[in-house]
Design a protein around this motif. Structure first.
Motif, PDB file in Angstrom:
ATOM      1  N   GLU A 584       0.802  -1.214   0.000  1.00  0.00           N
ATOM      2  CA  GLU A 584       0.000   0.000   0.000  1.00  0.00           C
ATOM      3  C   GLU A 584       0.836   1.265   0.000  1.00  0.00           C
ATOM      4  N   SER A 590       1.646   6.838  -9.761  1.00  0.00           N
ATOM      5  CA  SER A 590       1.173   5.530 -10.210  1.00  0.00           C
ATOM      6  C   SER A 590      -0.296   5.359  -9.896  1.00  0.00           C
ATOM      7  N   GLU A 591      -0.796   5.987  -8.818  1.00  0.00           N
ATOM      8  CA  GLU A 591      -2.213   5.896  -8.504  1.00  0.00           C
ATOM      9  C   GLU A 591      -3.050   6.595  -9.558  1.00  0.00           C
ATOM     10  N   ASP A 592      -2.590   7.731 -10.061  1.00  0.00           N
ATOM     11  CA  ASP A 592      -3.365   8.457 -11.073  1.00  0.00           C
ATOM     12  C   ASP A 592      -3.438   7.681 -12.374  1.00  0.00           C
ATOM     13  N   LEU A 594      -3.749   4.491 -12.624  1.00  0.00           N
ATOM     14  CA  LEU A 594      -4.539   3.281 -12.486  1.00  0.00           C
ATOM     15  C   LEU A 594      -5.969   3.545 -12.918  1.00  0.00           C
ATOM     16  N   ASN A 595      -6.577   2.581 -13.549  1.00  0.00           N
ATOM     17  CA  ASN A 595      -7.986   2.662 -13.942  1.00  0.00           C
ATOM     18  C   ASN A 595      -8.753   1.705 -13.060  1.00  0.00           C
ATOM     19  N   ALA A 596      -9.487   2.245 -12.081  1.00  0.00           N
ATOM     20  CA  ALA A 596     -10.185   1.376 -11.137  1.00  0.00           C
ATOM     21  C   ALA A 596     -11.196   0.496 -11.834  1.00  0.00           C
ATOM     22  N   PRO A 690     -14.484   8.762  -4.738  1.00  0.00           N
ATOM     23  CA  PRO A 690     -14.000   8.019  -5.909  1.00  0.00           C
ATOM     24  C   PRO A 690     -13.917   6.536  -5.598  1.00  0.00           C
ATOM     25  N   PRO A 692     -12.514   2.793  -5.033  1.00  0.00           N
ATOM     26  CA  PRO A 692     -11.253   2.382  -4.386  1.00  0.00           C
ATOM     27  C   PRO A 692     -10.166   2.131  -5.417  1.00  0.00           C
ATOM     28  N   LYS A 693      -8.989   2.565  -5.094  1.00  0.00           N
ATOM     29  CA  LYS A 693      -7.869   2.446  -6.013  1.00  0.00           C
ATOM     30  C   LYS A 693      -7.261   1.056  -5.919  1.00  0.00           C
ATOM     31  N   VAL A 694      -6.953   0.526  -7.057  1.00  0.00           N
ATOM     32  CA  VAL A 694      -6.471  -0.848  -7.142  1.00  0.00           C
ATOM     33  C   VAL A 694      -4.958  -0.867  -6.958  1.00  0.00           C
TER      34      VAL A 694
END
Length: 740
Positions: A584, A590-592, A594-596, A690, A692-694
């Protein structure tokens, strides 16, 4: 008193000090008798060589300091006598205040004097709770008074706690009956009773100040020494026994008892050796019956002993698959010769259960469901072990594609078991269902969900596939909250009936990832020899990438210290914490990227699709109902709230919660719920959060190996990638040492 008398009472007079006395008078004077004192075998090396009393101070004793010598240290004590060592048994005990501090071990009196004092002042019967006046359960069992106390403790308390959530005639009847005729079983039973007394004394809470009339023998160290000596005596009796038919049965039963003792104290390697020894003997006895060409060879021992070895084998295999032990600490269920896993002969190669009764449409009892599940789980472990032995790729934890057709058969059997168990699961909150029965149902369902999930994932080489089992992870958490919540409320009502005098008041502390968590402070440290909630929660804590569910799993593992067989709650929680920190720790860039929504594009490229997947409309019609379970709070911390207590659901809890310590806890939680509801109402007009981020696959890791010592409380954990062959370079490799 005259001066002459004082000289006589001291050192022998010299010629200069006895001028008025003659040599004949000195020879006729009686010699002073030597004071009878016990031999002391401890002390530093210098004092032992000089044969003088050592005060055993650290780092240098007073004699060495006075004589200006270098104190060379103290020899290590034997395993049976370590009075100054902290007793580290399951699960992480706290030394009691009443235990003697280092260097002040109670003096051991001479045997005659100790017997005289014991006859004059017999020990109080309240030193061990719930002990009847008659210490000896039977006149033909050769127990001493002290051994009889431990035996009585085993019969009234230890046997039920070893059974865990499930009733077992093995502990409650078979073992006790065997004590009449077998010395090794007697010693093992006394050892387990003394070990439970050690845990009780070393985890007393709240601890009281030591009183003057406290029995000096009723300390954790004293009980620990007796437990180790009785364990050694049981091993010696087994070594000295002859190899006849009755002794074989005794050796099998002793293997179970000694394996439990080793698991209790945290020696998992020795526990695995005991299990391997018992399984090897059982297979040898079965082979002899097969060579006798009997039309239908029966089991060499009774069915309940076979069941115990089946469960021990399942426990050891699950432990190995989680932590990946090297040889020779791996329990083998099959022969070394490769066989076709689909052939009938492969089913008879197991040294444990060989029954394959068909799964009924509905189970008639929890016992039937448990026996069926044990047989199914054991056959699944044998199947995976055979396929891993035949695999040429050597990929850790991944079965070859050729095994999928056989895996489909086991998937159907597990689903059939779940269907037959459905009505029992729904009845767990009904009036008349006992607390133990409710816990049995809940824990058994947790194991079925966990096992089916892990079995299907043995055909996948991607950690991303675990995201499909989010409903299964959620169900495990809800069922575990039921178990821990019920235990906490029952313990609160028993230990602190008056809230004004409760020293265990629950308080909220910072959680592992922010927010707050709840600790079940009334639940005592426990050990059981059977399955429980630790393995399923460990799977959620390490394989579920939903932050809230993972956090709740870790909190439940840390809520109360427990050891279930070889599974330790503190060890598993700390391993999961480290994995969570690694996975985590995602940077914002890298979070931006990602496509949840892309998470739903993953699917298992197998004929073994994930079971009970949610319908397209988002509902979960196929899941069993958990109406009596607790639900987690949105911030990820655990709320035990209005959990069903069973029997009778919340009926009894409603009657008591306003007048006891648990009532205070309830009101505190109720206030927090009201504040949370007010906060939710204020947030209604805000835009939805938004999705949850994968966690991307390049951040996900799996446990590659764990080397640990529960006695010393450390673990060396190695993480790495999933799907890589053994020996291949791994860029995700991380190694750390965890200490607690």
């Amino acid at each position: 008193m005259s001066s002459e008398t004082r000289v006589t009472a001291g050192a022998p007079p010299t010629p200069s000090t006895s001028a008025g006395s003659s040599p004949d008078d000195a020879s006729q004077r009686p010699r002073r008798a030597r004071t009878s004192k016990p031999k002391v075998k401890t002390g530093c090396n210098n004092c032992k060589q000089r044969r003088i009393k050592c005060d055993e101070k650290r780092p240098s004793c007073a004699n060495c300091i006075r004589s200006k010598k270098v104190c060379t240290g103290y020899p290590p004590p034997s395993r049976s006598a370590r009075p100054f060592e902290e007793i580290r048994i399951a699960p992480k005990p706290i030394m009691a205040v009443s235990a003697p501090p280092p260097g002040r071990e109670p003096v051991t009196l001479a045997p005659r004097r100790a017997a005289k004092i014991q006859r004059r002042n017999p020990p109080p019967l309240t030193s061990i709770p719930n002990i009847a006046i008659l210490h000896r359960p039977s006149v033909d069992i050769p127990f001493s008074t002290q051994e009889g106390l431990y035996f009585q403790l085993f019969r009234e308390q230890t046997a039920s706690e070893l059974s865990g959530y499930f009733d077992s005639t093995f502990w409650a009847r078979s073992v006790l009956r065997e004590c009449h005729s077998e010395a090794s079983i007697r010693h093992a039973v006394v050892a387990l009773g003394a070990l439970y007394k050690t845990l009780e004394k070393s985890t007393e809470s709240p601890t009281g100040s030591p009183s003057a009339d406290r029995d000096p023998s009723d300390t954790a160290h004293r009980h620990w020494e007796i437990a180790v000596k009785q364990y050694s005596a049981a091993c010696n009796e087994l070594m000295a026994s002859s190899a006849d038919s009755s002794t074989n049965r005794t050796r099998l039963m002793a293997s179970v008892l000694l394996a439990c003792f080793d698991s209790f104290i945290g020696d998992h390697k020795q526990a695995i050796v005991q299990i391997q020894t018992g399984l090897g003997l059982l297979e040898q006895l079965r082979a002899e019956r097969r060579r006798a060409f009997l039309p239908r060879p029966e089991e060499p021992v009774e069915e309940e002993l076979i069941q115990m070895f089946t469960r021990l084998a399942i426990q050891a295999k699950s432990y190995d698959m989680a932590f990946h032990f090297p040889q020779p600490w791996v329990v083998r269920l099959t022969t070394t010769q490769p066989q076709d896993p689909g052939s009938p002969t492969s089913e008879s190669s197991s040294p444990v259960s060989i029954h394959q009764d068909p799964i009924p449409d509905k189970f008639s009892s929890i016992k039937e469901a448990r026996l069926t599940w044990d047989s199914l789980a054991e056959r699944i472990f044998r199947f995976t072990e055979t396929m891993f032995n035949q695999a040429q790729s050597g990929v850790l934890g991944i079965l070859p594609a050729s095994a999928r057709q056989y895996g489909l058969r086991f998937k159907q059997q597990m689903e059939a078991w779940s269907t037959a168990f459905e009505h029992i699961l729904a009845s767990r909150t009904a009036p008349g269902v006992s607390n133990q029965e409710k816990a049995c149902i809940t824990v058994l369902k947790m194991y079925q969900v966990m096992s089916q999930l892990l079995f299907l994932m043995t055909f996948s080489d991607s950690e991303m596939q675990f995201d499909h089992f989010l409903p299964d992870f959620k169900m495990i958490i809800e069922l575990a909250i039921e178990v821990v919540g019920d235990e906490e409320r029952r313990a609160a009502l028993k230990r602190c009936p008056d809230p004004q005098f409760c020293r265990h008041r629950g308080r909220h502390e910072p959680g592992v990832f922010g927010g707050h968590n709840f600790t079940a402070r009334h639940i005592k440290a426990s050990f059981s020899a059977d399955l429980g909630i630790v393995p399923p929660l460990f799977v959620v804590a390490t394989k579920c990438r939903d932050r809230d569910l993972r956090k709740q799993a870790i909190q439940l593992l840390q809520s109360s210290p427990r050891r279930e067989g070889m599974w330790d709650s503190e060890l598993t929680a700390r391993i999961a914490l480290w994995i969570a920190e690694i996975e985590e720790g995602i940077d914002a860039e890298s979070e931006d990227n990602l496509n949840a929504a892309g998470m739903h594009d993953f699917h298992m490229d197998l004929n073994l699709d994930a079971p009970n997947s949610p319908p397209e409309d988002g509902s979960d019609q196929s899941r069993p109902t958990t109406s009596g379970s607790s639900f987690s709070r949105p911030n990820g911390s655990i709320d035990f709230g209005d959990n069903a207590l069973g029997p009778g659901g919340n009926a009894r809890w409603e009657a008591h919660r306003e007048s006891n310590s648990a009532g205070m806890l309830f009101r505190q939680l109720k206030q927090m719920q009201q504040m949370q509801q007010q906060h939710q109402q204020q947030q209604q007009h805000r835009p939805p959060p938004p999705p949850p981020k994968v966690i991307p696959e390049e951040k996900r890791v799996m446990v590659r190996a764990v080397e640990f010592d529960l006695r010393e409380r450390f673990a060396v954990v190695q993480l790495g990638s999933r799907g890589l062959p053994n020996g291949a370079p791994d860029l995700k490799t991380r190694v750390t040492k965890i200490m607690w």
